[in-house]
Design a protein around this motif. Structure first.
Motif: not given
Length: 377
Positions: A46-55, A83-85, A91-99, A101-106
């Motif tokens: 399924p499409a990558a989804t984002t989980a809310p970030a915990a502090t 941010d995490a790669l 063959g795809r690199i995902r980027r996950i935002a530190a603040d 955890h939004a997921v995008s395709t880098a």
């Protein structure tokens, strides 16, 4: 390390754990040092989804989900901004935002051939990323395994090291920068056991190189990137606070290993597997071994004076105390709760990120797979 029959030592291991990255299904702990007893297609992720970030990262018994819907994640590397790669073997690199955890395709890395155990594997971020913006990847092409570097979003991929033999199995693939600024790579034997003891070959080795791929000063063998030899399939590299290098290694059908890696040492494969005779110091023994159904160790990370080991067939996260150059008794975390675990990485905030590998054709796919979870070490 228990001696192997000479006839067996020269064969390509295509049965039991040997043919599948040490990942086949399959004994109880035994003592010795610290001893504990080709992918197929699955349904589309399924499409990558984002989980809310915990502090604050939760404890290991209550891991927080960071992302779901990933397609066979293999490595996690962090950028200076936190941010995490994440590499996906296709063959795809995902980027996950530190603040949040939004997921995008880098980006999609060109030239990747995701066949057998190959594809887009290890990732490493340049230690001077703020200046040069380089991201490094270990990948399989139609012709070889290679290490490349690129800038995110730029499809002009520059080769760093090409011509590593590829195989249906045992491609290795973990890369990491050491405290010395050099790039290290675990390169598998591709099922050809003779390569591991051949000093002229780069397969079945841990390599050390300059960031541009050239041979650095201080390597043990003149003109060679080989740092250590006698390896079957290294997929985990991490350094402790004193700069000691630790590596995980898939065994064949007896023992998986954790080794302390030292310059120029020979770790015995395929002559020996696990703990046994060193032949007068010629071979180095592992410091931790497991039966292959308990581990199939891939990614490793060091946090809080402990080594964490992601286990595929074992479906758990091993925590191994580091006591100087020795190890304490391993403890299993997350056993069976997430399925197969491929990667573990220490995040800038002190948490551990762990990636599953249930969509690689060898696991039972669970709702939301593949996923990354976050926990407190």
């Amino acid at each position: 390390m228990r001696p192997l029959p000479l006839a067996l030592a020269g064969l390509v291991a295509l049965s039991a754990c040997g043919g599948t990255d040490g990942e086949a299904p399959g004994a109880a702990p035994t003592a010795a040092t610290t001893t504990l007893a080709a992918p197929r297609a699955t349904t589309a992720a399924p499409a990558a989804t984002t989980a809310p970030a915990a502090t604050t990262a939760p404890p290991a018994d209550r891991p927080e989900t960071v992302a779901t819907g990933l397609d066979v994640p293999w490595a996690i590397a962090f950028l200076p901004d936190g941010d995490a790669l994440v590499s996906e073997r296709v063959g795809r690199i995902r980027r996950i935002a530190a603040d949040d955890h939004a997921v995008s395709t880098a980006m999609r890395v060109p030239g990747v051939a995701a066949q057998g155990e190959g594809g887009l594997l290890g990732l490493a971020v340049s230690p001077t990323y703020a200046r040069d913006r380089w991201v490094y990847a270990y990948l399989t092409t139609a012709r070889d395994n290679r290490i490349v570097r690129f800038r995110l979003g730029d499809r002009r991929v520059r080769p760093v090291l090409t011509g590593l033999r590829k195989g249906v199995i045992h491609d290795g693939g973990r890369i990491a920068f050491g405290p010395d600024g050099m790039l290290y790579a675990g390169v598998g034997d591709t099922g050809d056991t003779s390569l591991a003891q051949d000093r002229r070959a780069q397969n079945g080795k841990i390599l050390r190189m300059e960031p541009d791929g050239s041979v650095p000063r201080g390597n043990p063998f003149r003109g060679s990137r080989v740092w250590s030899l006698g390896h079957r399939n290294v997929q985990g590299l991490a350094w402790d606070a004193r700069g000691r290098l630790w590596a995980s290694e898939f065994g064949q059908d007896r023992r998986d290993e954790i080794n302390r890696i030292r310059k120029g040492r020979n770790y015995g494969w395929p002559v020996v597997e696990g703990v046994g005779a060193t032949r007068g110091g010629r071979y180095a023994n592992p410091l931790v071994t497991w039966s292959t159904d308990q581990a199939s160790p891939s990614g490793v990370a060091v946090a809080g004076g402990r080594l964490y080991v992601a286990a595929l067939r074992g479906q758990r996260l091993w925590r191994v105390p580091l006591r100087g150059a020795r190890t304490g008794t391993p403890r299993a975390l997350l056993t069976g709760r997430l399925g197969r675990l491929r990667a573990v990485a220490a995040a800038p905030d002190g948490s551990l990120w762990v990636a599953t590998s249930n969509r690689d054709g060898r696991g039972a796919v669970r709702d939301g797979d593949d996923r990354i979870v976050r926990l407190r070490p």
